[in-house]
Write a protein that holds these residues in place. Structure first.
Motif: not given
Length: 160
Positions: A24-43
């Motif tokens: 439950y903790g693993y599935s709700t924490s959002g810490m699992r790896s994602s298959a998304g795309y990476r974007v950079d932003a400079a602040f």
């Protein structure tokens, strides 16, 4: 022999309950790896932003902060965002660091632009706004009211 069976059953039950909590903790924490795309932003400043912080569009979580580094040439904080594949952000989108409240953590709020071109893996969000230092704002407000004074002459020391 009876007590060994009871102890074994209780031990098995404890391990099963622990496994359920871990899942439950693993599935709700959002810490699992994602298959998304990476974007950079400079602040200019990322005070209070941590790895694992949310990336939100219209208040909905669409990604996660995965890395932070300092650009040695511009001295800006470069943040790498992992955005879900099903979210297509226009390439003129803007990002700002926002606080969840006085005691809450920080997250990145992305406002989609109107371009017909979309951000791709490895691209950069060009329009950014860094975090606001809440304590310095409070300090400015406190000291600006103390130093203002009453110029009308009708104050406690003045007048009639």
């Amino acid at each position: 022999m009876q007590s060994n069976l009871v102890e074994t059953l209780i031990g098995t039950l404890v391990v099963a309950v622990a496994a359920v909590f871990l899942f439950y903790g693993y599935s709700t924490s959002g810490m699992r790896s994602s298959a998304g795309y990476r974007v950079d932003a400079a602040f200019s400043a990322i005070d209070g932003l941590a790895n694992g912080a949310d990336v939100r569009v219209s208040g909905i979580k669409v990604g996660t902060v995965v890395r932070q580094n300092l650009d040695p040439e511009t001295f800006q904080a470069v943040v790498t965002l992992d955005i879900a594949r099903n979210v297509k952000l226009p390439d003129d989108s803007s990002a700002k660091i926002t606080s969840e409240g006085l005691l809450g953590g920080s997250y990145i709020s992305v406002t989609p632009g109107g371009s017909e071109e979309y951000l791709a893996d490895g691209s950069e969000i060009m329009f950014t706004q860094g975090s606001v230092d809440l304590m310095s704002l409070i300090g400015q407000a406190v000291f600006s009211t103390q130093g203002g004074g009453d110029s009308s002459g009708d104050g406690p020391a003045g007048g009639n």
